[in-house]
Design a protein around this motif. Structure first.
Motif, PDB file in Angstrom:
ATOM      1  N   THR A 148       0.846  -1.190   0.000  1.00  0.00           N
ATOM      2  CA  THR A 148       0.000   0.000   0.000  1.00  0.00           C
ATOM      3  C   THR A 148       0.884   1.243   0.000  1.00  0.00           C
ATOM      4  N   ASP A 149       0.287   2.396  -0.329  1.00  0.00           N
ATOM      5  CA  ASP A 149       1.038   3.659  -0.288  1.00  0.00           C
ATOM      6  C   ASP A 149       1.605   3.898   1.109  1.00  0.00           C
ATOM      7  N   TYR A 150       0.818   3.564   2.117  1.00  0.00           N
ATOM      8  CA  TYR A 150       1.272   3.779   3.500  1.00  0.00           C
ATOM      9  C   TYR A 150       2.485   2.909   3.809  1.00  0.00           C
ATOM     10  N   GLU A 151       2.458   1.666   3.338  1.00  0.00           N
ATOM     11  CA  GLU A 151       3.560   0.749   3.639  1.00  0.00           C
ATOM     12  C   GLU A 151       4.865   1.191   2.987  1.00  0.00           C
ATOM     13  N   SER A 153       5.637   4.303   2.165  1.00  0.00           N
ATOM     14  CA  SER A 153       5.985   5.688   2.478  1.00  0.00           C
ATOM     15  C   SER A 153       7.145   5.815   3.455  1.00  0.00           C
TER      16      SER A 153
END
Length: 299
Positions: A148-151, A153
């Protein structure tokens, strides 16, 4: 600040621990701690804060660590260019990829081998949970995996890993011709709740089923894609795949398998990323391999 000190702070930032960094560098924790203290005096800033959560870079520290990565990367490039000119080594490219990409990655290897026959390519199928650890430990040069984008980042400072978007896929159902699901234009969770499922034995596969379908009719879980494919072909179960997973597979092309979009209520998208060590970057061979994977995915 010298190259050895750069290596120390980079390793501490990756491990979030002076002790773990010392173990990897075969040094004493006190030697690394003293080196960091010396750097902090030299620059007049605090590079790391130490707490129960670990040894974490401050804002100033993140800037210094990022610059250290850049310098170490340039030094690595210099060493590789000199070695190439002197023909001092045979190229080895170590690729780690998520199971969903394995067929595409192998097809990319066939194209790559035509262009770089002298490069020794080693491909490993690695679960998403382990691919970052394998890269951090130097076991792979390039990783291809969903996150994911969060992972992604926080990968640069926490794991020493840089990344580029490779492809955005969507989740589908893989069904055999003997199944009643085969002729559907798309499928929803309600239509799958009573159907038997074969599932890839990974945290991601199990989590997806629990989150979106809650199907309890699991025939088996396995890491053997061929066994899973056989169960689907025989009509005993379905499985979740991405739209590209079997796109060039003979059974899909001849109609024995169908790849059917899954909606809940809309398509579920997933980003796949190219990962590589910050200190090394992507070699010429790794860049070419990535481009061939991307080309096959975009077809």
């Amino acid at each position: 600040m010298n190259l050895e000190q750069m290596k120390y702070i980079v390793e501490v930032a990756k491990e979030s621990s002076i002790t773990k960094a010392a173990d990897k560098l075969h040094l004493s924790p006190s030697a690394i701690s003293q080196s960091i203290t010396q750097l902090e005096r030299e620059f007049g800033v605090t590079i790391f804060t130490r707490s129960r959560q670990g040894t974490i870079p401050t804002n100033d520290g993140k800037f210094i660590v990022s610059k250290a990565y850049e310098i170490l990367k340039k030094m690595q490039e210099l060493h590789e260019e000199l070695a190439d000119k002197q023909h001092a080594k045979k190229h080895v490219l170590k690729v780690g990829c998520a199971p969903a990409l394995m067929y595409i990655v192998y097809d990319a290897f066939l194209l790559f081998h035509e262009q770089f026959p002298e490069t020794n390519v080693m491909i490993r199928e690695i679960d998403q949970d382990h691919i970052l650890e394998e890269m951090k430990n130097g076991h792979i040069d390039i990783g291809l995996s969903p996150f994911t984008d969060y992972e992604v980042s926080n990968l640069q400072h926490e794991k020493g890993v840089d990344y580029e978007l490779l492809y955005t896929g969507h989740v589908c159902v893989c069904s055999g011709k003997k199944s009643s699901l085969y002729y559907k234009d798309f499928l929803t969770p309600d239509e799958l709740s009573d159907e038997k499922l074969v599932i890839y034995n990974s945290k991601g596969g199990i989590t997806f089923n629990d989150k979106y379908v809650k199907n309890e009719q699991i025939l088996f879980s396995s890491n053997n894609i061929e066994v899973m494919r056989s169960a689907i072909l025989d009509g005993h179960a379905f499985s979740f795949v991405f739209n590209f997973t079997f796109k060039n597979n003979a059974d899909v092309k001849n109609g024995n398998l169908a790849i059917i979009p899954f909606k809940q209520p809309d398509l579920i998208y997933q980003d796949f990323w190219t990962l590589y060590p910050l200190t090394k970057g992507l070699s010429v061979e790794a860049k070419e391999f990535k481009e061939k994977v991307k080309h096959l995915l975009d077809q």
